[in-house]
Enzyme design. Structure first.
Site, PDB file in Angstrom:
ATOM      1  N   HIS A 155       0.853  -1.187   0.000  1.00  0.00           N
ATOM      2  CA  HIS A 155       0.000   0.000   0.000  1.00  0.00           C
ATOM      3  C   HIS A 155       0.893   1.242   0.000  1.00  0.00           C
ATOM      4  CE1 HIS A 155      -3.532  -2.424   1.859  1.00  0.00           C
ATOM      5  NE2 HIS A 155      -3.663  -2.332   0.550  1.00  0.00           N
ATOM      6  N   LYS A 199       5.111   1.612   0.782  1.00  0.00           N
ATOM      7  CA  LYS A 199       5.989   1.424  -0.377  1.00  0.00           C
ATOM      8  C   LYS A 199       7.457   1.662  -0.034  1.00  0.00           C
ATOM      9  CE  LYS A 199       2.609   2.252  -4.072  1.00  0.00           C
ATOM     10  NZ  LYS A 199       1.975   0.991  -3.866  1.00  0.00           N
ATOM     11  N   THR A 224       2.254  -5.451  -8.072  1.00  0.00           N
ATOM     12  CA  THR A 224       1.239  -4.542  -8.577  1.00  0.00           C
ATOM     13  C   THR A 224       1.907  -3.255  -9.050  1.00  0.00           C
ATOM     14  OG1 THR A 224       0.822  -3.876  -6.288  1.00  0.00           O
ATOM     15  CG2 THR A 224      -0.693  -5.474  -7.252  1.00  0.00           C
ATOM     16  N   GLY A 225       1.250  -2.588  -9.979  1.00  0.00           N
ATOM     17  CA  GLY A 225       1.730  -1.439 -10.727  1.00  0.00           C
ATOM     18  C   GLY A 225       2.816  -0.552 -10.171  1.00  0.00           C
ATOM     19  N   THR A 226       2.438   0.359  -9.309  1.00  0.00           N
ATOM     20  CA  THR A 226       3.375   1.354  -8.809  1.00  0.00           C
ATOM     21  C   THR A 226       4.467   0.707  -7.972  1.00  0.00           C
ATOM     22  OG1 THR A 226       1.502   2.892  -8.714  1.00  0.00           O
ATOM     23  CG2 THR A 226       3.522   3.579  -7.628  1.00  0.00           C
ATOM     24  N   THR A 227       4.100  -0.269  -7.163  1.00  0.00           N
ATOM     25  CA  THR A 227       5.078  -0.951  -6.320  1.00  0.00           C
ATOM     26  C   THR A 227       6.150  -1.616  -7.178  1.00  0.00           C
ATOM     27  OG1 THR A 227       3.396  -1.341  -4.627  1.00  0.00           O
ATOM     28  CG2 THR A 227       5.397  -2.674  -4.502  1.00  0.00           C
ATOM     29  N   SER A 255      -2.146  -1.497 -11.085  1.00  0.00           N
ATOM     30  CA  SER A 255      -2.163  -0.985  -9.718  1.00  0.00           C
ATOM     31  C   SER A 255      -3.267  -1.722  -8.960  1.00  0.00           C
ATOM     32  CB  SER A 255      -2.453   0.515  -9.772  1.00  0.00           C
ATOM     33  OG  SER A 255      -2.558   1.046  -8.492  1.00  0.00           O
ATOM     34  N   GLY A 256      -3.089  -1.897  -7.653  1.00  0.00           N
ATOM     35  CA  GLY A 256      -4.078  -2.615  -6.845  1.00  0.00           C
ATOM     36  C   GLY A 256      -5.507  -2.139  -7.040  1.00  0.00           C
ATOM     37  N   ASP A 269      -4.461  -6.523  -7.626  1.00  0.00           N
ATOM     38  CA  ASP A 269      -4.585  -7.574  -6.609  1.00  0.00           C
ATOM     39  C   ASP A 269      -5.316  -8.783  -7.188  1.00  0.00           C
ATOM     40  OD1 ASP A 269      -3.406  -5.889  -4.658  1.00  0.00           O
ATOM     41  OD2 ASP A 269      -5.343  -4.982  -4.216  1.00  0.00           O
ATOM     42  N   ASP A 289      -1.125  -1.518   4.816  1.00  0.00           N
ATOM     43  CA  ASP A 289      -1.137  -0.407   5.762  1.00  0.00           C
ATOM     44  C   ASP A 289      -2.372  -0.511   6.651  1.00  0.00           C
ATOM     45  OD1 ASP A 289      -1.101   1.973   7.148  1.00  0.00           O
ATOM     46  OD2 ASP A 289      -0.797   3.233   5.381  1.00  0.00           O
ATOM     47  N   HIS A 328     -10.035  -0.384  -2.365  1.00  0.00           N
ATOM     48  CA  HIS A 328     -10.125  -1.710  -2.983  1.00  0.00           C
ATOM     49  C   HIS A 328      -9.999  -2.834  -1.946  1.00  0.00           C
ATOM     50  CE1 HIS A 328      -5.876  -0.797  -2.687  1.00  0.00           C
ATOM     51  NE2 HIS A 328      -5.572  -2.049  -2.952  1.00  0.00           N
ATOM     52  N   ARG A 388      -7.744 -14.430   0.718  1.00  0.00           N
ATOM     53  CA  ARG A 388      -8.506 -15.679   0.715  1.00  0.00           C
ATOM     54  C   ARG A 388      -7.940 -16.672  -0.293  1.00  0.00           C
ATOM     55  NH1 ARG A 388     -12.113 -18.088  -2.233  1.00  0.00           N
ATOM     56  NH2 ARG A 388     -13.531 -19.568  -1.275  1.00  0.00           N
TER      57      ARG A 388
END
Length: 156
Positions: A21, A25, A47-50, A67-68, A73, A93, A100, A109
């Site tokens: 999150h 980051k 995921t995208g930015t990470t 991105s999430g 995700d 976080d 989301h 899950r």
């Protein structure tokens, strides 16, 4: 013989998903830099930015998904179902609401359903990454979904 479960093998070279999150980051990048020598021996995605920030700041190649909040995700979850993600490090976080959140819960899950190791903080990630199991194959049992579908279809 019990065919309710099948054995899946996580290889020596792991397929690791890295997710963080926004408020985590910097911590994720710092963790990746500190563990760079281990991580570069595995296949990384995120995921995208990470993913982009890890690659830019550490030089580690990280395959980026969306991105999430834009479905990243869910994409990682789909890769778990396909057997293409073995290991998830998700620095979430706990102090910020996430728009989301249902997607995050779905990812948690599906990792449980497929018995995928998942760290949600630095301490757990450290324990997982430095485990003796990181350098060897690992067999784990997963529900035989094909059998379950066949049985369910027969009852409908």
């Amino acid at each position: 013989m019990n065919d309710d479960f099948i054995t899946m093998t996580i290889g020596k070279q792991k397929n690791i998903a890295l997710i963080a999150h926004d408020g985590k980051k910097a911590e994720m990048i710092e963790w990746c830099e500190a563990n760079k020598e281990i991580l570069k021996g595995h296949f990384l995605s995120g995921t995208g930015t990470t993913a982009r920030m890890i690659t830019d700041k550490t030089g580690l190649p990280v395959r980026g998904y969306n991105s999430g909040p834009l479905g990243g995700d869910q994409q990682i979850g789909a890769k778990i179902v396909e057997g293409k993600i073995d290991f998830v490090v998700f620095f979430s976080d706990p102090f910020s609401a996430q728009p989301h959140d249902p997607d995050v819960k779905a990812l948690l899950r599906i990792a449980q359903v497929y018995d995928i190791p998942m760290a949600n903080n630095k301490a757990t990630a450290d324990f997982m990454l430095h485990s003796v199991l990181m350098d060897r194959e690992y067999d784990h049992k997963v529900i035989n979904f094909n059998k379950k579908i066949k049985e369910r279809a027969a009852t409908l």
